[in-house]
Design a protein around this motif. Structure first.
Motif, mmCIF file in Angstrom:
data_model
loop_
_atom_site.group_PDB
_atom_site.id
_atom_site.type_symbol
_atom_site.label_atom_id
_atom_site.label_comp_id
_atom_site.label_asym_id
_atom_site.label_seq_id
_atom_site.Cartn_x
_atom_site.Cartn_y
_atom_site.Cartn_z
ATOM 1 N N SER A 3 7.027 10.382 2.859
ATOM 2 C CA SER A 3 8.300 9.728 3.173
ATOM 3 C C SER A 3 8.582 8.553 2.239
ATOM 4 O O SER A 3 9.702 8.067 2.184
ATOM 5 C CB SER A 3 8.317 9.261 4.631
ATOM 6 O OG SER A 3 7.347 8.251 4.830
ATOM 7 N N ASN A 4 7.575 8.080 1.513
ATOM 8 C CA ASN A 4 7.744 6.961 0.581
ATOM 9 C C ASN A 4 7.113 7.324 -0.768
ATOM 10 O O ASN A 4 6.392 6.534 -1.363
ATOM 11 C CB ASN A 4 7.121 5.698 1.165
ATOM 12 C CG ASN A 4 7.629 4.449 0.488
ATOM 13 O OD1 ASN A 4 8.526 4.496 -0.353
ATOM 14 N ND2 ASN A 4 7.056 3.318 0.842
ATOM 15 N N ASN A 9 3.914 7.408 -5.875
ATOM 16 C CA ASN A 9 3.870 8.326 -7.006
ATOM 17 C C ASN A 9 4.935 7.938 -8.031
ATOM 18 O O ASN A 9 5.705 8.766 -8.486
ATOM 19 C CB ASN A 9 4.099 9.761 -6.514
ATOM 20 C CG ASN A 9 3.768 10.797 -7.548
ATOM 21 O OD1 ASN A 9 2.691 10.795 -8.117
ATOM 22 N ND2 ASN A 9 4.690 11.702 -7.802
ATOM 23 N N ASN A 10 4.956 6.654 -8.418
ATOM 24 C CA ASN A 10 6.011 6.222 -9.334
ATOM 25 C C ASN A 10 5.681 6.496 -10.794
ATOM 26 O O ASN A 10 6.537 6.414 -11.656
ATOM 27 C CB ASN A 10 6.361 4.747 -9.121
ATOM 28 C CG ASN A 10 5.261 3.791 -9.531
ATOM 29 O OD1 ASN A 10 4.423 4.083 -10.371
ATOM 30 N ND2 ASN A 10 5.266 2.625 -8.927
ATOM 31 N N GLY A 11 4.438 6.805 -11.104
ATOM 32 C CA GLY A 11 4.039 7.111 -12.467
ATOM 33 C C GLY A 11 3.693 5.878 -13.280
ATOM 34 O O GLY A 11 2.842 5.935 -14.154
ATOM 35 N N ALA A 12 4.356 4.758 -13.018
ATOM 36 C CA ALA A 12 4.095 3.534 -13.781
ATOM 37 C C ALA A 12 2.786 2.882 -13.348
ATOM 38 O O ALA A 12 1.971 2.498 -14.182
ATOM 39 C CB ALA A 12 5.254 2.560 -13.613
ATOM 40 N N GLN A 13 2.575 2.742 -12.043
ATOM 41 C CA GLN A 13 1.344 2.144 -11.531
ATOM 42 C C GLN A 13 0.572 3.082 -10.607
ATOM 43 O O GLN A 13 -0.598 2.865 -10.354
ATOM 44 C CB GLN A 13 1.636 0.856 -10.732
ATOM 45 C CG GLN A 13 2.169 -0.286 -11.541
ATOM 46 C CD GLN A 13 3.692 -0.255 -11.624
ATOM 47 O OE1 GLN A 13 4.348 0.409 -10.848
ATOM 48 N NE2 GLN A 13 4.236 -0.970 -12.578
#
Length: 77
Positions: A3-4, A9-13
């Motif tokens: 749900s978040n 899983n933003n890829g940057a961090q």
């Protein structure tokens, strides 16, 4: 977590992978490493990152560019 997903899983961090992928890659830590003297960690190296990135649960917003010794350098803007 799903749900978040942008947070996990933003890829940057962060990248989100199944626990059954990350757990075998983890290692015990020395007593006193964490506040509660318990826990495991993932080594920050090429082999660990290659395995994690093969198993991300969804394409992250940003292209992952992990930083570890020997990693390709990022081009500064």
């Amino acid at each position: 977590m799903l749900s978040n997903l942008g947070y996990y899983n933003n890829g940057a961090q962060t990248v989100a992978v199944p626990c059954d992928v990350a757990e075998p890659l983890s290692h015990s830590v020395a007593k006193g490493f964490f506040d509660d003297n318990d826990g495991r960690w993932l080594r920050n190296n090429s082999a660990t990152w290659k395995e994690l990135l093969k198993h991300v649960i969804a394409v992250p917003k940003h292209s992952p560019a992990p930083e570890y010794r020997g990693a390709p350098r990022k081009v500064e803007d």
